[in-house]
Design a protein around this motif. Structure first.
Motif, short mmCIF file in Angstrom:
data_model
loop_
_atom_site.label_atom_id
_atom_site.label_comp_id
_atom_site.label_asym_id
_atom_site.label_seq_id
_atom_site.Cartn_x
_atom_site.Cartn_y
_atom_site.Cartn_z
N ARG A 11 33.31 52.60 54.93
CA ARG A 11 32.71 51.76 53.88
C ARG A 11 32.71 50.31 54.32
NH1 ARG A 11 35.36 52.38 48.38
NH2 ARG A 11 33.86 50.77 47.89
N LYS A 12 31.61 49.66 54.04
CA LYS A 12 31.54 48.24 54.37
C LYS A 12 32.51 47.49 53.47
CE LYS A 12 27.78 45.72 54.56
NZ LYS A 12 26.41 45.38 54.14
N LYS A 13 33.16 46.48 54.01
CA LYS A 13 34.06 45.67 53.18
C LYS A 13 33.22 45.07 52.04
CE LYS A 13 37.17 41.89 53.81
NZ LYS A 13 36.52 40.65 54.14
N ALA A 14 33.68 45.26 50.82
CA ALA A 14 32.87 44.78 49.70
C ALA A 14 32.73 43.26 49.78
CB ALA A 14 33.55 45.17 48.39
N ALA A 15 31.51 42.79 49.54
CA ALA A 15 31.28 41.35 49.59
C ALA A 15 31.85 40.70 48.33
CB ALA A 15 29.78 41.09 49.67
N MET A 16 32.23 39.46 48.47
CA MET A 16 32.67 38.71 47.29
C MET A 16 31.45 38.53 46.37
SD MET A 16 33.98 34.77 47.21
CE MET A 16 35.43 34.91 48.18
N LYS A 46 24.64 33.18 50.30
CA LYS A 46 24.07 34.50 50.62
C LYS A 46 24.09 34.71 52.14
CE LYS A 46 21.09 37.98 49.85
NZ LYS A 46 21.29 39.12 49.01
N LYS A 47 23.74 33.64 52.87
CA LYS A 47 23.77 33.73 54.34
C LYS A 47 25.17 34.02 54.85
CE LYS A 47 19.99 30.79 55.84
NZ LYS A 47 19.87 29.35 55.86
N ARG A 48 26.18 33.61 54.12
CA ARG A 48 27.57 33.86 54.52
C ARG A 48 28.01 35.27 54.14
NH1 ARG A 48 30.00 29.69 56.21
NH2 ARG A 48 31.99 30.75 56.13
N GLY A 49 27.12 36.05 53.54
CA GLY A 49 27.48 37.42 53.19
C GLY A 49 28.03 37.54 51.78
N ILE A 50 27.94 36.48 50.99
CA ILE A 50 28.44 36.54 49.61
C ILE A 50 27.32 37.08 48.71
CG2 ILE A 50 29.22 35.09 47.68
CD1 ILE A 50 30.72 33.41 49.73
N ASP A 51 27.71 37.94 47.80
CA ASP A 51 26.74 38.56 46.90
C ASP A 51 26.58 37.64 45.68
OD1 ASP A 51 25.29 40.17 45.28
OD2 ASP A 51 26.71 41.84 45.26
N VAL A 52 25.53 36.85 45.68
CA VAL A 52 25.42 35.80 44.66
C VAL A 52 24.21 36.03 43.75
CG1 VAL A 52 24.25 34.30 46.36
CG2 VAL A 52 25.26 33.26 44.34
N GLY A 53 24.39 35.77 42.47
CA GLY A 53 23.30 35.85 41.51
C GLY A 53 23.35 34.62 40.61
N ILE A 54 22.28 34.40 39.89
CA ILE A 54 22.20 33.21 39.02
C ILE A 54 21.81 33.65 37.61
CG2 ILE A 54 20.84 31.09 38.59
CD1 ILE A 54 20.51 30.82 41.62
N GLY A 144 26.80 45.94 34.62
CA GLY A 144 27.88 46.71 35.26
C GLY A 144 28.33 46.02 36.54
N ARG A 145 28.42 44.70 36.51
CA ARG A 145 28.68 43.92 37.72
C ARG A 145 29.61 42.78 37.34
NH1 ARG A 145 26.31 39.55 40.47
NH2 ARG A 145 25.51 39.97 42.55
N ILE A 146 30.91 43.08 37.29
CA ILE A 146 31.87 42.02 36.91
C ILE A 146 32.14 41.18 38.17
CG2 ILE A 146 34.20 41.52 35.99
CD1 ILE A 146 32.52 43.06 33.96
N PRO A 147 31.82 39.90 38.16
CA PRO A 147 31.93 39.11 39.40
C PRO A 147 33.37 38.71 39.72
CG PRO A 147 31.15 37.74 37.60
CD PRO A 147 31.28 39.12 37.04
N ASP A 148 33.61 38.44 41.00
CA ASP A 148 34.90 37.88 41.39
C ASP A 148 34.98 36.43 40.93
OD1 ASP A 148 35.66 40.18 42.86
OD2 ASP A 148 34.30 39.56 44.47
N ILE A 149 33.84 35.75 41.01
CA ILE A 149 33.83 34.32 40.68
C ILE A 149 32.71 34.03 39.69
CG2 ILE A 149 33.35 32.00 41.60
CD1 ILE A 149 35.98 33.00 42.63
N LEU A 150 33.05 33.31 38.65
CA LEU A 150 32.04 32.70 37.78
C LEU A 150 31.97 31.24 38.18
CD1 LEU A 150 33.07 34.44 34.47
CD2 LEU A 150 30.74 34.46 35.39
N HIS A 151 30.82 30.84 38.71
CA HIS A 151 30.70 29.46 39.20
C HIS A 151 29.87 28.65 38.20
CE1 HIS A 151 29.92 26.65 42.88
NE2 HIS A 151 30.17 26.00 41.79
#
Ligand code: ADP
Ligand code: GLC
Length: 501
Positions: A11-16, A46-54, A144-151
């Motif tokens: 399994r791929k390491k889950a992205a932050m 995103k380029k750093r591999g972080i799974d980011v949404g707005i 169904g997507r609880i984030p690690d970080i709320l920015h």
């Protein structure tokens, strides 16, 4: 063989995962640098591999027909009721970054992000942005997507940190941390405490005190009190805001959090702001090794501004929100020493700005008094702002404070030397030609005073006469880079620090 299979299935390491909560993001909504900064940071993460949404509101100006609509509506707990909204999805252009838009006609279906004009705010702003803040949690459940970080960005989403601490952490967000970016301490979201009933009673029972500053409800203070990590958008501003003259009344709150407070310089988007490709400059695009187009754009700007076509004098440009922060008042008194060069015909000035009516009127005033050398256009225009950046010789930012400032970075990239006050991000990005002629890229003055500004403009007028040196410094400025790569690495470190809290 087995080895290969195992590798294949490992399994791929889950992205932050990061959810940015914002009131502005280009190309959908922008009143200033916030709208530029949030999506540019998202792209770099995103380029750093972080799974980011707005997540942001769907304002009046975004056509629903261009968005995907989720079939179910979403209920957001607020006060003692639930408020419903439709949820739409799109992506930042040319990216796979999702942008979720919350649609509620009664809250966001009007022109003007924060008010009908630059001098007034909407009466229901506490409700509008408490809704955005509360909806960030509900959207995470909905997807169904609880984030690690709320920015969170500025007061408009700062209550997220307060809601997380006093309400949501116990309701499925145990592993989520909040990071608050202060883009501008001058706007805090201050409301009467009687409006606090927009938040869930349980949260108020647990954390009412954190929502207050003195006798007022203060959204930004609530964010500062509760966020797991906090940053401002330049290292100098992070230091300045701990001092009484810059803390805007939040000195106690900020000084209590110095262990969590960082300064991370914004980058700028070099793909978007590129004089070699900028559509607004066609067909006169230019770059540091081919500057001919820039001279012709000066003539285009003079024509569009209504100024005489002159090559013998420097053209100074300004593009700005018209608020007290920006130091406009240093230039608006017709007798101001800062206007001397223009009054006496040794320089020209082209301004684009909108905001508080009193400054709009003052600028219209100087356009009438010195029409041959000063022209202000009142309004908000992307293409004209790019023409001012490109066609001017110098760019003026006399800010009283400046958390970062993007315009001076844009002007450096466009070969338009910035003239700035030594404060915040301006101090961190512009190096004075007076003290560092070999490595300088602009002019810097210290006091927010029209005489100092006037003297600095006079030095720039003299500097302009030395064409060879001017070209050399222009080329130097155009090759400088303040990109998001380094800054996004610092954000990633900040996220990790917040998660450890
Ligand atoms: P701030 O966020 O405090 O307004 P910044 O320098 O960070 O200052 O960013 C300002 C951004 O807003 C820049 O992209 C600038 O071009 C844009 N801007 C400001 N005023 C106007 C205007 N009247 N028309 C078009 N763009 C504007
Ligand atoms: C704010 C600040 C500005 C900064 C921008 C983006 O509006 O006034 O200095 O560049 O946010 O962070």
């Amino acid at each position: 063989m087995e080895h290969v299979v195992n590798r294949y299935f490992r399994r791929k390491k889950a992205a932050m995962t990061v959810l940015m909560v914002t009131s502005e993001a280009i190309p959908f909504a922008k009143s200033g640098g916030l709208g530029d900064a949030v999506p540019a940071l998202a792209r770099a993460l995103k380029k750093r591999g972080i799974d980011v949404g707005i997540v942001m509101p769907r304002y009046y100006s975004t056509d629903k027909n261009t968005l995907f609509k989720y079939p179910n509506a979403m209920g957001v707990p607020m006060g003692d009721t639930e408020r419903w909204c439709a949820v739409y999805r799109t992506e930042l252009p040319s990216s796979r970054i999702p942008v979720w838009m919350l649609d509620r006609e009664d809250l966001f279906g009007r022109q003007g992000l924060y008010g009908p004009d630059g001098s007034h705010s909407w009466a229901d702003n506490s409700l509008r942005f408490a809704f955005l803040s509360a909806a960030a949690f509900q959207l995470s459940r909905f997807l169904g997507r609880i984030p690690d970080i709320l920015h969170l960005h500025d007061w408009q989403s700062a209550p997220v940190a307060w809601l997380l601490k006093h309400f949501e952490r116990a309701r499925g967000f145990e592993h989520t941390a909040s990071v608050l970016t202060i883009h501008n301490l001058g706007y805090q979201g201050v409301f009467p405490p009687s409006e606090a009933a927009i938040f869930p009673q349980e949260a108020l029972n647990a954390g009412f005190a954190d929502l207050l500053r003195g006798a007022d409800m203060n959204f930004l203070a609530a964010g500062i009190n509760c966020a797991d990590a906090i940053n401002t958008v330049s290292p100098s501003y992070a230091k300045e805001i701990l001092l009484p003259e810059y803390s805007e009344g939040l000195g106690a709150e900020l000084n209590a959090k110095t262990d969590r407070l960082r300064g991370i310089l914004n980058g700028m988007d070099y793909a978007d702001w590129n004089p070699a490709r900028d559509k607004a400059l066609r067909p006169l695009n230019y770059d540091w090794y081919w500057l001919r187009g820039k001279a012709k754009l000066k003539a285009r700007l003079q024509r569009e501004a209504g100024l005489p076509l002159r090559e013998d004098v420097p053209l100074f440009g300004m593009v700005t929100r018209l608020t007290g922060q920006k130091g406009i008042d240093l230039l608006t008194d017709i007798h101001s020493p800062a206007l001397k060069e223009f009054r006496e015909g040794r320089a020209q000035l082209a301004i684009l700005g909108s905001g508080e009516r009193r400054y709009e009127e003052a600028l219209e005033g100087i356009s009438k008094e010195i029409p041959e050398n000063c022209r202000a256009r009142i309004g908000f225009s992307g293409p004209y702002s790019r023409l001012v950046e490109a066609g001017s010789d110098f760019f003026i930012m006399p800010s009283r404070y400046e958390p970062c400032g993007l315009n001076q970075m844009y002007s450096l990239r466009y070969g338009t030397l910035p003239i700035v006050r030594r404060t915040g991000g301006l101090a961190d990005t512009v190096r004075s030609l007076d003290t560092s002629p070999q490595s300088g890229n602009g002019f810097v003055f210290n006091k927010p005073d029209s005489r100092e500004l006037g003297d600095t403009l006079s030095r720039a007028v003299s500097f302009y006469k030395n064409t060879k040196t001017l070209q050399k410094v222009r080329k130097r400025a155009m090759r400088l880079r303040f990109d998001w790569n380094a800054s996004s690495e610092q954000y990633e470190a900040l996220y990790r620090q917040a998660m450890e809290e």
